[in-house]
Structures are given as structure tokens and as C-alpha cells.
Design a protein around this motif. Structure first.
Motif, PDB file in Angstrom:
ATOM      1  N   ARG A  53      18.398  -0.635  -2.208  1.00 39.78           N
ATOM      2  CA  ARG A  53      18.877  -1.591  -1.207  1.00 39.78           C
ATOM      3  C   ARG A  53      17.823  -1.827  -0.140  1.00 39.78           C
ATOM      4  N   MET A  54      17.205  -0.756   0.326  1.00 42.48           N
ATOM      5  CA  MET A  54      16.211  -0.883   1.379  1.00 42.48           C
ATOM      6  C   MET A  54      15.011  -1.686   0.898  1.00 42.48           C
ATOM      7  N   MET A  55      14.472  -1.342  -0.243  1.00 42.42           N
ATOM      8  CA  MET A  55      13.279  -2.020  -0.722  1.00 42.42           C
ATOM      9  C   MET A  55      13.570  -3.470  -1.087  1.00 42.42           C
ATOM     10  N   SER A  56      14.758  -3.745  -1.584  1.00 39.37           N
ATOM     11  CA  SER A  56      15.132  -5.127  -1.874  1.00 39.37           C
ATOM     12  C   SER A  56      15.226  -5.936  -0.587  1.00 39.37           C
ATOM     13  N   ALA A  57      15.789  -5.348   0.470  1.00 41.49           N
ATOM     14  CA  ALA A  57      15.914  -6.042   1.747  1.00 41.49           C
ATOM     15  C   ALA A  57      14.551  -6.353   2.353  1.00 41.49           C
ATOM     16  N   LEU A  58      13.558  -5.525   2.043  1.00 44.07           N
ATOM     17  CA  LEU A  58      12.226  -5.682   2.617  1.00 44.07           C
ATOM     18  C   LEU A  58      11.280  -6.464   1.720  1.00 44.07           C
ATOM     19  N   ASP A  59      11.801  -7.057   0.678  1.00 38.83           N
ATOM     20  CA  ASP A  59      10.974  -7.684  -0.348  1.00 38.83           C
ATOM     21  C   ASP A  59      10.124  -8.825   0.199  1.00 38.83           C
ATOM     22  N   ALA A 100       0.847  -1.189   0.000  1.00 40.22           N
ATOM     23  CA  ALA A 100       0.000   0.000   0.000  1.00 40.22           C
ATOM     24  C   ALA A 100       0.876   1.229   0.000  1.00 40.22           C
ATOM     25  N   ALA A 101       0.325   2.324  -0.504  1.00 36.36           N
ATOM     26  CA  ALA A 101       1.030   3.604  -0.547  1.00 36.36           C
ATOM     27  C   ALA A 101       0.321   4.587   0.365  1.00 36.36           C
ATOM     28  N   MET A 102       1.054   5.116   1.325  1.00 37.75           N
ATOM     29  CA  MET A 102       0.491   6.077   2.268  1.00 37.75           C
ATOM     30  C   MET A 102       0.942   7.477   1.895  1.00 37.75           C
ATOM     31  N   ILE A 103      -0.003   8.393   1.839  1.00 37.81           N
ATOM     32  CA  ILE A 103       0.256   9.767   1.409  1.00 37.81           C
ATOM     33  C   ILE A 103       0.450  10.649   2.639  1.00 37.81           C
ATOM     34  N   ARG A 106       4.617  -9.991   9.306  1.00 40.31           N
ATOM     35  CA  ARG A 106       4.215 -10.016   7.896  1.00 40.31           C
ATOM     36  C   ARG A 106       4.094  -8.614   7.305  1.00 40.31           C
ATOM     37  N   HIS A 107       3.501  -7.697   8.068  1.00 34.69           N
ATOM     38  CA  HIS A 107       3.217  -6.345   7.567  1.00 34.69           C
ATOM     39  C   HIS A 107       4.191  -5.342   8.187  1.00 34.69           C
ATOM     40  N   LEU A 108       4.828  -4.540   7.336  1.00 36.37           N
ATOM     41  CA  LEU A 108       5.768  -3.518   7.774  1.00 36.37           C
ATOM     42  C   LEU A 108       5.376  -2.187   7.165  1.00 36.37           C
ATOM     43  N   ARG A 109       5.455  -1.138   7.973  1.00 35.07           N
ATOM     44  CA  ARG A 109       5.275   0.219   7.444  1.00 35.07           C
ATOM     45  C   ARG A 109       6.587   0.965   7.592  1.00 35.07           C
ATOM     46  N   THR A 110       7.018   1.610   6.504  1.00 34.74           N
ATOM     47  CA  THR A 110       8.229   2.414   6.525  1.00 34.74           C
ATOM     48  C   THR A 110       8.011   3.622   5.614  1.00 34.74           C
ATOM     49  N   VAL A 148       4.749  -4.413   2.492  1.00 33.57           N
ATOM     50  CA  VAL A 148       5.247  -3.113   2.937  1.00 33.57           C
ATOM     51  C   VAL A 148       4.274  -1.997   2.572  1.00 33.57           C
ATOM     52  N   THR A 149       3.897  -1.225   3.568  1.00 29.08           N
ATOM     53  CA  THR A 149       3.205   0.043   3.337  1.00 29.08           C
ATOM     54  C   THR A 149       4.261   1.133   3.326  1.00 29.08           C
ATOM     55  N   VAL A 150       4.401   1.794   2.194  1.00 29.53           N
ATOM     56  CA  VAL A 150       5.405   2.842   2.043  1.00 29.53           C
ATOM     57  C   VAL A 150       4.738   4.198   2.208  1.00 29.53           C
ATOM     58  N   THR A 151       5.270   4.993   3.125  1.00 29.85           N
ATOM     59  CA  THR A 151       4.777   6.344   3.367  1.00 29.85           C
ATOM     60  C   THR A 151       5.633   7.338   2.600  1.00 29.85           C
ATOM     61  N   PHE A 152       4.997   8.149   1.769  1.00 28.92           N
ATOM     62  CA  PHE A 152       5.688   9.199   1.020  1.00 28.92           C
ATOM     63  C   PHE A 152       5.499  10.524   1.759  1.00 28.92           C
TER      64      PHE A 152
END
Length: 298
Positions: free
Chosen positions: A245-251, A4-7, A223-227, A255-259
Motif C-alpha cells: 500500500r505504501m509503495m503504491s501510494a508513492l508510485d 535508489a536503495a539506501m543501505i 519530486r524526490h522522496l526518501r522513506t 523514491v529513495t528507500v532506506t533499508f
């Protein structure tokens, strides 16, 4: 890689958005709507989440609804820290969620919930147990904040720093694991409720804790990580290499990525809380990250 993408993050908190520059959140609403549309254009199936609000304020959510922001997201999020910063009791968690449910029919995520060990390790461990009981089954995602303590030398992302007194120093004790790598009693409590909780872990640029974090996440069965992926950091030399590197390590995780975080040179004021000069630049950053790390990424 991205579930998911967090705004943005805590848009109604002055440590993350400057209300003096945008007192009615009209500039934020335009930026968030543009970002939501840009993310949807890149991946129509990816859930978009409005950044967790702190404090939990139905009036702010009503403002976002009336400004059209909720038309460009698929869920909203709240953050709550009743044992550290909020002026309500931990037992009120169900009522706080219902306050937001009265404004929107969208799913409500608890994107950050946590308890510091500032006063005592036992308080944090009790807080994990009590929070799990209160939030089990009440939200599609519940993310505990956080895995690691914040090293004191790094400083916390707040508005007034040490002038906040003990409120500021609590930021450095929110982890399940101390800055020196030793676990706290709350870690065992968290492990008993890993079916309820995901985790939040913000990684600083070129963060040396990344590999240790992945090892702990695997060990705990998270299972679920937010970064976060910082728009401001994207202008640093070598930013894409670190992001890769970060996103590959968390593959291995969902992952919910906050922009979030305005680059100083692109804000109305030179600060990460500032509205951007051109909100479409933030939307373009979100779109580029989805192309690079979303489900359709090469």
C-alpha cells in the motif's frame, strides 16, 4: 517505484547502530557490502547509497572505504542538523561536504538536513532559506527532514530518550507541518525552494498519515522522496500488505528507500541497533524488496 536503495540509516550514530557490539564497524561493513552486492544482483542499474552518516565524519568514511564498503555502493550520504544537534555552524555546510569529498570520489548526497521549530517557528523558516542557499548545486540530492512533525505519543528513535533533555524533544518539531495537520511558516519557505529539496518522511507501520503525505507532496510539487522499509517491520503480520500500500501510494514520486532496523529476534542483542546474527538475512531482505518494488517489479 524505487529511484535508489539506501543501505541503513546513520550507521555511525549509536541510536541506529550499537558500537559496543561492533566497535570497529567490521560487522556493519560486511552487512553493508553483502546488501550492496545483493541489490546489484537484482538490478544492475539501481543506484545504491551508503546510509547517511551522522555526525559527518571523514574518519568513519575512511573506515568504510578501507573495509571495501564503498566498492559496493554508487554514492554516499551525509546528514546535518547544525541548528539543533551538530557542533558546527550552518555556514559550514560546504566545508562539511568537502571533508567527505576528500575521502571518496563517489557522489555525496545530503540525505537529511533539517531545522526544528522547537525554539521558534521563525528559526525553522530562516533555516530552510539559508540551507537552500548553502546547498544549491552542491549535491545530487538534498532531502529536507521532514514533512510532518513526529507525534509525541509515538516516541523518537534515539538511544536515551528523555534523558537527552531538549535534544530529545527537538525530534518532535522537525516537520514542515504540525502533528495536528496545520502548516508552519517554514512550509512556504520550502515551497519556494522545491527545486533544491526533496523530502524525507518515515512512515510507521500502518501509518495513518500516508494519504495526507501524498496529498501534500503533490501540492508542493515534490519530486524526490526518501522513506524507509523496515527489516524489523517485515516480520509483523500484514507487513507485505502495508508495504504494498505504501509503495503504491508513492508510485508518482522518485523514491529513495532506506533499508534498516534489525528485528529483535535476529540481532546479536534484542534491539533494532544490533548487528544481525546473520548479515546475509539483511541482504536477502534488501533483495526481496528490490524484486517486489524495483523497476522490474510486476
Amino acid at each position: 517505484m524505487i529511484e535508489a536503495a539506501m543501505i541503513w540509516n546513520e550507521p555511525n550514530n549509536k541510536s541506529h547502530w550499537d558500537p559496543e557490539l561492533d566497535p570497529d564497524w567490521a560487522l556493519f561493513a560486511r552487512m553493508a557490502s553483502l546488501a550492496g552486492a545483493a541489490i546489484r544482483a537484482e538490478d544492475a542499474r539501481l543506484p545504491r547509497v551508503l546510509g547517511g552518516i551522522s555526525p559527518i565524519d571523514p574518519v568513519f568514511m575512511w573506515n568504510m572505504r578501507n573495509r571495501g564498503v564503498l566498492d559496493h555502493v554508487d554514492a554516499v550520504a551525509v546528514h546535518g542538523f547544525p541548528l539543533d544537534w551538530n557542533l558546527w555552524r550552518i555556514e559550514e555546510w560546504p566545508e562539511k561536504i568537502e571533508e567527505i569529498r576528500g575521502v571518496t570520489d563517489l557522489p555525496i548526497w545530503v540525505a537529511e538536513v533539517g531545522v526544528s521549530s522547537f525554539g521558534a517557528d521563525e528559526v525553522q523558516a530562516w533555516g530552510v532559506e539559508r540551507t537552500a542557499g548553502l546547498l544549491r548545486g552542491r549535491a545530487p540530492r538534498v532531502h529536507w527532514y521532514s514533512l510532518f512533525d513526529l507525534p509525541r505519543a509515538w516516541g523518537a528513535t534515539t538511544r536515551h530518550k528523555e534523558a537527552e533533555g531538549s535534544s530529545y524533544y527537538r525530534h518532535f518539531h522537525m516537520g514542515l507541518i504540525r502533528a495536528d495537520g496545520t502548516p508552519k511558516p517554514a512550509l512556504d519557505a520550502f515551497a519556494r525552494h522545491v527545486d533544491v529539496f526533496g523530502l524525507v518522511q518515515w512512515f510507521h507501520f500502518e501509518d495513518p498519515r500516508l494519504d495526507d503525505a501524498v496529498a501534500w507532496l503533490r501540492r508542493l510539487g515534490v519530486r524526490h522522496l526518501r522513506t524507509g522499509l523496515s527489516w524489523a517491520d517485515s516480520f509483523r503480520p500484514g507487513a507485505d500488505a502495508f508495504f504494498d500500500r505504501m509503495m503504491s501510494a508513492l508510485d508518482a514520486f522518485e523514491v529513495t528507500v532506506t533499508f534498516c532496523f534489525t528485528p529483535e529476534h535476529r540481532g546479536l542483542a534484542p534491539h533494532h541497533t544490533s548487528p544481525p546474527v546473520d548479515p546475509e538475512e539483511f541482504a536477502a531482505f534488501c533483495a526481496r524488496m528490490i524484486r517486489r518494488y524495483g523497476n522490474g517489479a510486476g
